[in-house]
Design a protein around this motif. Sequence first.
Motif, PDB file in Angstrom:
ATOM      1  N   ASN A  92      41.322  41.718  47.321  1.00  0.00           N
ATOM      2  CA  ASN A  92      40.370  41.786  45.947  1.00  0.00           C
ATOM      3  C   ASN A  92      39.213  41.816  46.042  1.00  0.00           C
ATOM      4  O   ASN A  92      38.433  40.927  46.207  1.00  0.00           O
ATOM      5  CB  ASN A  92      41.196  40.614  45.411  1.00  0.00           C
ATOM      6  CG  ASN A  92      39.839  40.288  43.718  1.00  0.00           C
ATOM      7  OD1 ASN A  92      40.475  41.220  43.120  1.00  0.00           O
ATOM      8  ND2 ASN A  92      40.099  39.343  43.223  1.00  0.00           N
ATOM      9  N   THR A  93      38.692  42.992  46.197  1.00  0.00           N
ATOM     10  CA  THR A  93      37.266  42.967  46.053  1.00  0.00           C
ATOM     11  C   THR A  93      36.592  43.125  44.748  1.00  0.00           C
ATOM     12  O   THR A  93      35.290  43.542  44.608  1.00  0.00           O
ATOM     13  CB  THR A  93      36.542  44.868  46.449  1.00  0.00           C
ATOM     14  OG1 THR A  93      37.764  45.554  46.024  1.00  0.00           O
ATOM     15  CG2 THR A  93      37.444  45.121  47.633  1.00  0.00           C
ATOM     16  N   ASN A  94      36.944  43.046  43.521  1.00  0.00           N
ATOM     17  CA  ASN A  94      36.904  42.617  42.743  1.00  0.00           C
ATOM     18  C   ASN A  94      35.556  41.594  41.715  1.00  0.00           C
ATOM     19  O   ASN A  94      36.536  40.816  42.826  1.00  0.00           O
ATOM     20  CB  ASN A  94      37.744  43.611  41.028  1.00  0.00           C
ATOM     21  CG  ASN A  94      38.460  44.418  41.636  1.00  0.00           C
ATOM     22  OD1 ASN A  94      37.744  45.499  41.800  1.00  0.00           O
ATOM     23  ND2 ASN A  94      39.746  44.421  41.984  1.00  0.00           N
ATOM     24  N   GLU A  95      35.095  40.995  41.005  1.00  0.00           N
ATOM     25  CA  GLU A  95      34.709  40.594  39.980  1.00  0.00           C
ATOM     26  C   GLU A  95      35.948  40.441  39.398  1.00  0.00           C
ATOM     27  O   GLU A  95      35.334  40.393  37.910  1.00  0.00           O
ATOM     28  CB  GLU A  95      33.546  41.311  40.032  1.00  0.00           C
ATOM     29  CG  GLU A  95      32.854  41.310  40.563  1.00  0.00           C
ATOM     30  CD  GLU A  95      32.455  39.541  41.075  1.00  0.00           C
ATOM     31  OE1 GLU A  95      32.369  38.563  41.081  1.00  0.00           O
ATOM     32  OE2 GLU A  95      32.034  40.061  42.515  1.00  0.00           O
ATOM     33  N   SER A  96      36.539  39.501  39.659  1.00  0.00           N
ATOM     34  CA  SER A  96      37.863  39.270  38.242  1.00  0.00           C
ATOM     35  C   SER A  96      37.683  37.878  37.234  1.00  0.00           C
ATOM     36  O   SER A  96      36.473  37.107  38.313  1.00  0.00           O
ATOM     37  CB  SER A  96      39.131  38.548  39.452  1.00  0.00           C
ATOM     38  OG  SER A  96      39.549  39.993  41.062  1.00  0.00           O
ATOM     39  N   GLN A  97      37.967  38.305  36.746  1.00  0.00           N
ATOM     40  CA  GLN A  97      37.713  37.576  35.298  1.00  0.00           C
ATOM     41  C   GLN A  97      38.891  36.403  34.828  1.00  0.00           C
ATOM     42  O   GLN A  97      39.119  35.899  34.406  1.00  0.00           O
ATOM     43  CB  GLN A  97      36.852  37.233  34.245  1.00  0.00           C
ATOM     44  CG  GLN A  97      35.351  38.290  34.465  1.00  0.00           C
ATOM     45  CD  GLN A  97      35.088  39.100  33.121  1.00  0.00           C
ATOM     46  OE1 GLN A  97      35.643  39.605  32.302  1.00  0.00           O
ATOM     47  NE2 GLN A  97      33.765  38.586  33.131  1.00  0.00           N
ATOM     48  N   ALA A  98      40.132  37.704  35.181  1.00  0.00           N
ATOM     49  CA  ALA A  98      41.638  37.001  34.919  1.00  0.00           C
ATOM     50  C   ALA A  98      42.195  37.750  36.162  1.00  0.00           C
ATOM     51  O   ALA A  98      42.093  38.691  36.468  1.00  0.00           O
ATOM     52  CB  ALA A  98      41.809  37.610  33.311  1.00  0.00           C
TER      53      ALA A  98
ATOM     54  N   GLY B 225      46.622  35.180  33.323  1.00  0.00           N
ATOM     55  CA  GLY B 225      45.239  33.111  33.715  1.00  0.00           C
ATOM     56  C   GLY B 225      43.960  33.830  33.446  1.00  0.00           C
ATOM     57  O   GLY B 225      43.831  34.743  34.205  1.00  0.00           O
ATOM     58  N   VAL B 226      43.043  32.942  32.856  1.00  0.00           N
ATOM     59  CA  VAL B 226      41.391  33.004  33.367  1.00  0.00           C
ATOM     60  C   VAL B 226      40.635  32.444  34.618  1.00  0.00           C
ATOM     61  O   VAL B 226      41.764  31.310  34.498  1.00  0.00           O
ATOM     62  CB  VAL B 226      40.835  32.788  31.675  1.00  0.00           C
ATOM     63  CG1 VAL B 226      39.273  33.459  32.076  1.00  0.00           C
ATOM     64  CG2 VAL B 226      41.866  33.506  30.563  1.00  0.00           C
ATOM     65  N   VAL B 227      40.198  33.097  35.341  1.00  0.00           N
ATOM     66  CA  VAL B 227      39.806  32.691  36.916  1.00  0.00           C
ATOM     67  C   VAL B 227      38.612  31.449  35.650  1.00  0.00           C
ATOM     68  O   VAL B 227      37.340  31.945  34.401  1.00  0.00           O
ATOM     69  CB  VAL B 227      38.445  33.909  37.223  1.00  0.00           C
ATOM     70  CG1 VAL B 227      38.666  32.950  38.254  1.00  0.00           C
ATOM     71  CG2 VAL B 227      40.431  34.524  37.915  1.00  0.00           C
ATOM     72  N   LYS B 228      39.056  30.474  36.634  1.00  0.00           N
ATOM     73  CA  LYS B 228      37.817  29.423  35.646  1.00  0.00           C
ATOM     74  C   LYS B 228      35.738  29.650  36.467  1.00  0.00           C
ATOM     75  O   LYS B 228      36.367  29.824  37.406  1.00  0.00           O
ATOM     76  CB  LYS B 228      38.240  27.878  35.677  1.00  0.00           C
ATOM     77  CG  LYS B 228      39.190  27.569  35.448  1.00  0.00           C
ATOM     78  CD  LYS B 228      40.182  26.093  35.326  1.00  0.00           C
ATOM     79  CE  LYS B 228      40.989  25.589  34.722  1.00  0.00           C
ATOM     80  NZ  LYS B 228      41.385  24.619  34.950  1.00  0.00           N
ATOM     81  N   SER B 229      35.281  29.861  35.779  1.00  0.00           N
ATOM     82  CA  SER B 229      33.704  29.534  36.308  1.00  0.00           C
ATOM     83  C   SER B 229      33.527  28.546  37.230  1.00  0.00           C
ATOM     84  O   SER B 229      33.295  27.465  37.030  1.00  0.00           O
ATOM     85  CB  SER B 229      32.829  30.053  35.656  1.00  0.00           C
ATOM     86  OG  SER B 229      32.916  28.822  34.260  1.00  0.00           O
TER      87      SER B 229
ATOM     88  N   TRP C 147      47.172  42.546  38.445  1.00  0.00           N
ATOM     89  CA  TRP C 147      45.740  43.153  38.068  1.00  0.00           C
ATOM     90  C   TRP C 147      45.432  42.330  38.119  1.00  0.00           C
ATOM     91  O   TRP C 147      44.979  41.065  37.726  1.00  0.00           O
ATOM     92  CB  TRP C 147      45.976  43.743  36.428  1.00  0.00           C
ATOM     93  CG  TRP C 147      47.721  43.914  36.331  1.00  0.00           C
ATOM     94  CD1 TRP C 147      48.732  44.307  36.272  1.00  0.00           C
ATOM     95  CD2 TRP C 147      47.720  46.207  36.459  1.00  0.00           C
ATOM     96  NE1 TRP C 147      50.004  45.433  36.290  1.00  0.00           N
ATOM     97  CE2 TRP C 147      49.112  46.347  36.163  1.00  0.00           C
ATOM     98  CE3 TRP C 147      46.886  47.104  37.123  1.00  0.00           C
ATOM     99  CZ2 TRP C 147      49.396  47.604  36.290  1.00  0.00           C
ATOM    100  CZ3 TRP C 147      46.959  48.045  36.718  1.00  0.00           C
ATOM    101  CH2 TRP C 147      48.334  48.326  36.455  1.00  0.00           C
ATOM    102  N   SER C 148      43.651  42.671  38.612  1.00  0.00           N
ATOM    103  CA  SER C 148      42.742  42.029  38.070  1.00  0.00           C
ATOM    104  C   SER C 148      41.917  42.813  36.745  1.00  0.00           C
ATOM    105  O   SER C 148      41.799  44.089  36.434  1.00  0.00           O
ATOM    106  CB  SER C 148      42.144  42.600  39.930  1.00  0.00           C
ATOM    107  OG  SER C 148      40.725  41.968  39.049  1.00  0.00           O
ATOM    108  N   LEU C 149      41.449  41.259  36.094  1.00  0.00           N
ATOM    109  CA  LEU C 149      41.125  42.099  34.991  1.00  0.00           C
ATOM    110  C   LEU C 149      39.747  42.100  34.856  1.00  0.00           C
ATOM    111  O   LEU C 149      39.165  40.707  34.904  1.00  0.00           O
ATOM    112  CB  LEU C 149      41.982  41.461  33.764  1.00  0.00           C
ATOM    113  CG  LEU C 149      42.967  41.477  33.939  1.00  0.00           C
ATOM    114  CD1 LEU C 149      44.274  40.675  33.194  1.00  0.00           C
ATOM    115  CD2 LEU C 149      43.554  42.924  33.659  1.00  0.00           C
TER     116      LEU C 149
END
Length: 272
Positions: A239-245, A268-272, A209-211
Amino acid sequence: MDIKEYIASGVLELYVAGSLSEKENQEVYELMMQHPEIKEEVEKIEQAILQITAAASPKATSGLQDTIREAALSTDAPKESQAPKVIPIASKKKTNWTSYTGWAASVLLAAGLFYFYQEKSNLESELQTTKFENNFLEQQIAEANNSLKSAQELVDILRDRNIVATKLDGQNVAPDSYATAFWNKETQTVYIDALGLPEPPAGKVYQVWSLKLDPLTPTSLGLLEDFVDDDNKVFTLANTNESQAFGITLEPAGGSESPTLEQLYTLGVVKS
């Protein structure tokens, strides 16, 4: 079946000489019953051997038999009238060496044919074994080359400077689980390294899942299909989403429309 070729093969001589196996004898016998030509040929071979034997045995032994018979009868006479007798070693009759030679030649022919048959069978068996081993080795080499190629491609992908790596830690349902999401925003592709996930139970499948976190909005990226059969446990998803996690849940086969949070394995959270 070519009857003439079969008769010329020498198998029938081996059959008459008793040099075939029980199975081969049975095969010849069945062919004799099916093909009168083969039966006739076997009878000819047997008759020829009998004639050779008859020609050799009586003539070679008749003189010696007469001599032995005379010596045995002479023992019945009184000892005083017995005169010293010399048993002749050689018969006056000429031995028929041609008969002996013909019989010996027949035996040698049968033995030679049997040896040739055995050597031919052994050679064919060795060739089949060698062919199988070579094919297996070629297959192993090909599989090894494919694995090396895939591994090199994977290394090249993960070393791309556009890759963002996100560590997915184990959650309450499986604290020891772990995974890593390698997201390439340029190609809109995410690679999931799922080596740290346990084998899913029968009838279950992992779903990625993209979150978005605020508000929490999950979007399915796809399933980790054929998890058990995949050797390196690296899966490619779009994955075409702006994923944050990223999160991975265990779902029924075919996947779910929304994640089953009670079966959240890694997050897991995506690091900016």
